[in-house]
Write an enzyme that holds these catalytic residues in place. Structure first.
Site, PDB file in Angstrom:
ATOM      1  N   CYS A   1      35.140  23.404-117.259  1.00 47.45           N
ATOM      2  CA  CYS A   1      34.452  24.740-116.753  1.00 47.45           C
ATOM      3  C   CYS A   1      35.367  25.997-116.905  1.00 47.45           C
ATOM      4  O   CYS A   1      36.556  25.542-116.432  1.00 47.45           O
ATOM      5  CB  CYS A   1      34.011  24.728-115.204  1.00 47.45           C
ATOM      6  SG  CYS A   1      33.237  26.271-114.836  1.00 47.45           S
ATOM      7  N   LEU A   2      35.038  26.775-117.620  1.00 46.32           N
ATOM      8  CA  LEU A   2      36.019  27.979-117.839  1.00 46.32           C
ATOM      9  C   LEU A   2      36.452  28.477-116.418  1.00 46.32           C
ATOM     10  O   LEU A   2      37.628  29.401-116.581  1.00 46.32           O
ATOM     11  CB  LEU A   2      35.253  29.273-118.776  1.00 46.32           C
ATOM     12  CG  LEU A   2      34.964  28.709-119.880  1.00 46.32           C
ATOM     13  CD1 LEU A   2      34.123  30.141-121.046  1.00 46.32           C
ATOM     14  CD2 LEU A   2      36.309  28.407-120.931  1.00 46.32           C
TER      15      LEU A   2
HETATM   16 NI    NI Z   1      31.220  26.199-115.665  1.00 48.75          NI
END
Ligand code: NI
Length: 167
Positions: A91-92
């Site tokens: 996830c960023l």
């Molecule tokens: Ni994410």
């Protein structure tokens, strides 16, 4: 277009529930374009508006090798889910950490495009993972919420360590 800054866990704004989009205007198109630019630059395969501190139900994704299959879903909701898969997610908002998450193998989604046109589409496999992960963000949820408390605390310690090293 512009690259937007991405909120990182544990920023409490990641817990905000997004509102449905009611107005399909130029600002919405610009938001989607900026989200694509931000996602491609990161680089990432999916991004929810929540992550760029815009609390509207908009998500973008592109899981293609060539990065040429942009998908934008506005006001997405799940009509049907079936099967099960385990997929290693990142996830960023959690740079550098990854974990196996169990989700539906297939989801049938009703959504709108940036013009407001309604459509339905079925997603399967990795793209179904991505859509479910981004829809979670819009509901104020993050992927580590799916993990056991032990696994989650190990990952969050690793995230903190990484953050200290890069500070
Ligand atoms: Ni994410």
């Amino acid at each position: 277009m512009a690259i937007l800054s991405i909120l990182e866990f544990p920023d409490p704004r990641l817990r905000t529930k997004a509102r449905p989009v009611a107005v399909f205007d130029a600002a919405l198109k610009k938001l989607a374009a900026d989200m694509f630019e931000t996602m491609y630059a990161a680089p990432g395969v999916g991004l929810a508006a929540t992550q760029v501190d815009v609390h509207q139900q908009v998500l973008v994704a592109d899981m293609s090798e060539e990065r040429d299959q942009p998908l934008v879903l506005v006001n997405a909701r799940i009509l049907e889910r079936s099967g099960e898969q385990v997929y290693q997610e990142g996830c960023l908002s959690f740079p550098g950490i990854f974990a196996d998450v169990t989700r539906a193998l297939r989801v049938r989604i009703a959504a709108q495009d940036v013009e407001g046109h309604a459509f339905e589409r079925e997603f399967e496999g990795p793209l179904a993972v991505c859509v479910q992960h981004e829809m979670d963000h819009l509901a104020g949820k993050v992927f580590v919420d799916h993990l056991s408390p032990l696994k989650r605390s190990l990952l969050l310690k690793r995230l903190e360590k990484r953050r200290k090293q890069s500070a």
